[in-house]
Design an enzyme around this catalytic site. Sequence first.
Site: not given
Ligand code: GLU
Length: 419
Positions: A107
């Site tokens: 993240k």
């Molecule tokens: N931000 C989204 C999540 O929390 C998508 C993450 C992604 O597609 O890599 O799952």
Amino acid sequence: MSLFESPLFQDSFNQLELAGSIGGLDPNIVERLKYPKRALQVAVPIRLDDGTVKTFQGFRVQHNMTLGPGKGGIRFHPNVDLSETAALAMLMTFKCALVGLPLGGAKGGIQVDPGDLSRQELQSLTRRFATEISMLIGPNIDVPAPDIGTNGQTMAWFMDTYSQLKGYTVPGVVTGKPIAVGGSLGRAESTGKGVAYCVNFASTVTGIPIDTSTRVAIHGFGKVGIPAAEDLSAQGAKIVAIGDVSGAVFCGDGIDVKEAVRYVYAHGSVKGMPGTEAITNEELLSLEVEVLIPAAIDGIITEKNMKNVKAKIIAEGANGPITKEAIEYLAGNGAFIIPDILCNAGGVIVSYFEWVQGLQNFFWDLDQINKKLHDILKESFDRVVLCSNEFNVDMKKAAFIGALQRLDKAMRLRGLFPA
Ligand code: GLU
């Protein structure tokens, strides 16, 4: 800053420990999963439109990459810090493992209110951030995507910057791109669509129908809440309340979702929507409804307001919207909670499809994508229900156990380096 500073990290850490012991998993594996593999903090200085320079703090955390390259969004929000980003990266590890993707958890984010910046400033911010974390990302290393405060345009700038650094186009470095630059059909609405699928699966398990008798309240009427509202209202459910940062609106007969979307695009928020009554977000959370979807941000249902929640099915569209204590209380009182790592996994599942399509340079049609998305979520949902029955725990713990079982197997097979 300590990793343990944010409530979300503490909650995720505690859920992990608890699920590890209830699920009878190897304590050495659980120990390794408590901490992120690596974390990078960067300064992101940009020139503002008025000529002054402002520096923002950015982060990219890779929690675990046993199953494959890191995967997870990039958040632009004032609350972003190292601890919260690490917690969200941990949730991505469990999310990808639970739904069976060959991806790890990561993240990133910048501590910024994107609403304060112009389009040009946002572009500078994104490009400088992409450059600063470029040594840590790549199609086979770690693949960012949109999250709160970022979107397809952000990903297009990100991909372009990385490609400029490499000297050739690298579509696989991010997902959630617009279709015109290698995005996938269905990605934009995938998280909300997945939430709606999960609400339907929960309806079968609980016997609470999804039809004209169903009242739904949605906290967070954006990238996740809108497609969830569209799908559920297309099935006849009444969306009685929607809320965002400006407050919430209520209509007992059901809000016309198409009108609401038009209104929000035109006015920037739900505030003042004709034919609705203004309520607070706290009132929205306390409504007498069958389905409640907290789809905005973490820490919304806590010890403070959990006793007011009356919904029978609660679908965690956001990451970590219900604190650990509130989950214990609500699940203990009979609410059926669809945990975030399952409920909102539609986004990363279609991100995975986008990544695969990009690597193959071969693109699938929307029916194929939605069918595969549905099938993966259905299988994962059933697996969590099985875990919940087998270990006699709520769906949240069951989802963690289900994810841990997969990680445990892979981590033990790969072993610890050096041996
Ligand atoms: N931000 C989204 C999540 O929390 C998508 C993450 C992604 O597609 O890599 O799952």
